[in-house]
Design a protein around this motif. Sequence first.
Motif, short mmCIF file in Angstrom:
data_model
loop_
_atom_site.label_atom_id
_atom_site.label_comp_id
_atom_site.label_asym_id
_atom_site.label_seq_id
_atom_site.Cartn_x
_atom_site.Cartn_y
_atom_site.Cartn_z
N PHE A 52 0.89 -1.32 -0.03
CA PHE A 52 0.18 -0.18 0.03
C PHE A 52 0.78 1.30 -0.02
O PHE A 52 0.71 2.21 -0.72
CB PHE A 52 -1.14 0.18 1.22
CG PHE A 52 -2.12 0.92 0.93
CD1 PHE A 52 -3.16 0.58 0.38
CD2 PHE A 52 -1.94 2.06 1.42
CE1 PHE A 52 -4.29 1.43 0.28
CE2 PHE A 52 -3.08 3.03 1.60
CZ PHE A 52 -4.36 2.52 0.72
N MET A 113 -3.69 8.12 -0.82
CA MET A 113 -4.38 7.15 -0.23
C MET A 113 -5.71 6.91 -1.05
O MET A 113 -6.10 5.62 -1.34
CB MET A 113 -4.78 7.08 1.19
CG MET A 113 -4.20 6.13 2.01
SD MET A 113 -4.88 6.10 3.67
CE MET A 113 -3.93 7.70 4.38
N ASP A 117 -7.09 3.35 -2.84
CA ASP A 117 -8.24 2.91 -2.31
C ASP A 117 -9.09 2.71 -3.44
O ASP A 117 -9.73 1.82 -3.67
CB ASP A 117 -8.89 3.74 -1.40
CG ASP A 117 -8.24 3.59 0.26
OD1 ASP A 117 -7.44 2.66 0.21
OD2 ASP A 117 -8.49 4.44 0.99
N GLN A 120 -7.93 -0.06 -5.98
CA GLN A 120 -8.42 -1.39 -5.31
C GLN A 120 -9.89 -1.64 -5.22
O GLN A 120 -10.23 -2.61 -5.69
CB GLN A 120 -7.76 -1.22 -3.85
CG GLN A 120 -7.90 -2.70 -3.15
CD GLN A 120 -7.02 -2.69 -1.90
OE1 GLN A 120 -7.26 -1.74 -1.20
NE2 GLN A 120 -6.06 -3.64 -1.89
#
Length: 168
Positions: A52, A113, A117, A120
């Motif tokens: 990540f 982030m 995110d 994903q």
Amino acid sequence: MTRSVVLEFWCELQCPDCTTALDDVRALRARYGDRLDIVLRHFPLEKHKYAFAAAQAAEEAAEQGQGWAYAEAVLARTAELDARGEQLLLDVARELSLDADEFDTALIDGRHMLVVDADQAEGKAIGITGTPTYVIGGERLDGGKGQAGLRARIEEIADRLLAEAGPA
């Protein structure tokens, strides 16, 4: 203006299979040039501790104009990433003459982030379960079970899509 086809390369920067897949990505880039737009998409897996953070760092590198160079450099050192973690991510940034202090800040403040995110979540929504996975012309090709024959299949789809698009 040249028409291009988009190939999404769903990748995880701590994944040894994605390192292997880079040979195919480079070959595709060499064959098609700007007629094939290869887009790096992030799909960090739970089993890799630094995946990540690496995806966020790659987004920072893209913001600084070297997204692909950074991703390839990190993929070349997946075992080292496993051992050294975020320090390797900063070292790679320095090696590429990127602003490592900005990388450090980006990893702390999490500014990338949401992008990771979102990638994903989209990957899960379209059925991606592992990396590398390719999406071209609406077709998903799973490289996590092996790369054999995938580049030929991608070329077949790209050639068809480019022929259908016709000259610019």
